[in-house]
Structures are given as structure tokens and as C-alpha cells.
Design a protein around this motif. Structure first.
Motif, short mmCIF file in Angstrom:
data_model
loop_
_atom_site.label_atom_id
_atom_site.label_comp_id
_atom_site.label_asym_id
_atom_site.label_seq_id
_atom_site.Cartn_x
_atom_site.Cartn_y
_atom_site.Cartn_z
N LEU A 47 0.87 -1.17 0.00
CA LEU A 47 0.00 0.00 0.00
C LEU A 47 0.91 1.22 0.00
O LEU A 47 1.85 1.30 0.77
N THR A 48 0.64 2.18 -0.87
CA THR A 48 1.47 3.37 -0.93
C THR A 48 0.61 4.61 -0.73
O THR A 48 -0.59 4.60 -0.97
N GLY A 49 1.25 5.66 -0.26
CA GLY A 49 0.54 6.91 -0.05
C GLY A 49 1.51 8.02 0.31
O GLY A 49 2.72 7.90 0.10
N VAL A 50 0.97 9.08 0.85
CA VAL A 50 1.77 10.24 1.21
C VAL A 50 1.35 10.72 2.59
O VAL A 50 0.16 10.71 2.91
N VAL A 51 2.32 11.09 3.41
CA VAL A 51 2.04 11.72 4.69
C VAL A 51 2.54 13.15 4.60
O VAL A 51 3.61 13.41 4.05
N SER A 52 1.74 14.09 5.08
CA SER A 52 2.10 15.51 5.01
C SER A 52 2.17 16.09 6.41
O SER A 52 1.33 15.78 7.26
N PHE A 53 3.16 16.94 6.64
CA PHE A 53 3.34 17.60 7.91
C PHE A 53 3.30 19.11 7.67
O PHE A 53 4.04 19.64 6.84
N ALA A 54 2.44 19.80 8.40
CA ALA A 54 2.32 21.26 8.26
C ALA A 54 3.59 21.93 8.76
O ALA A 54 4.18 21.52 9.76
N LYS A 55 3.99 23.00 8.07
CA LYS A 55 5.17 23.75 8.47
C LYS A 55 4.81 25.04 9.19
O LYS A 55 5.66 25.70 9.74
N ASP A 56 3.52 25.39 9.19
CA ASP A 56 3.07 26.58 9.91
C ASP A 56 1.76 26.27 10.62
O ASP A 56 1.13 25.24 10.38
#
Length: 76
Positions: A47-56
Motif C-alpha cells: 500500500l502506498t501513499g503520502v504523509v504531510s506535515f504542516a510547516k506553519d
């Protein structure tokens, strides 16, 4: 959040402020069985995907990273 807490579904990570260059481990738990149809995934499937982390604070800027999860056989 610690690794044991992540594995048992304990305290969840919400946010952290960090200094430049500081490291913070983040643990991802296995996907619960009820969230995946047994007919659509089998051992060896990735299973593939993307994790995003806010910078502000408002989340207008973010860094995204590719993630992959390799399905394995459940313990017996």
C-alpha cells in the motif's frame, strides 16, 4: 507519543514545536483489519501513499513524504 503507546492505540500525536535540526520520532501503527477489506489485500501487496506535515500553524505550507506499507500475514 511513544512506540508502546502507538502500538496499543494509546495517546495520539497532535502537534509539536521544534527547533531547526531537532529530531522527533513519529510512529505509525498497523492499519486496523476493519479498515481493509480482506478480499482486496493479501500478503505481499504494498500500500502506498503520502504523509504531510504542516510547516506553519495554519497548514498553508507543508512537507510531504512518500510512505509504503507491505502487507504481511496476520499472526496465528
Amino acid at each position: 507519543c511513544s512506540q508502546p503507546q502507538a502500538l496499543t492505540g494509546g495517546k495520539k500525536f497532535t502537534s509539536a514545536s521544534m527547533a531547526h535540526g531537532e529530531l522527533l520520532p513519529i510512529y505509525f501503527t498497523p492499519v486496523p483489519a476493519e479498515k481493509i477489506s480482506r478480499s482486496s489485500i493479501s500478503p505481499g501487496v504494498t500500500l502506498t501513499g503520502v504523509v504531510s506535515f504542516a510547516k506553519d500553524e495554519l497548514g498553508h505550507k507543508a512537507d510531504s513524504y512518500a510512505v509504503a506499507l507491505l502487507a504481511c500475514e496476520p499472526p496465528r
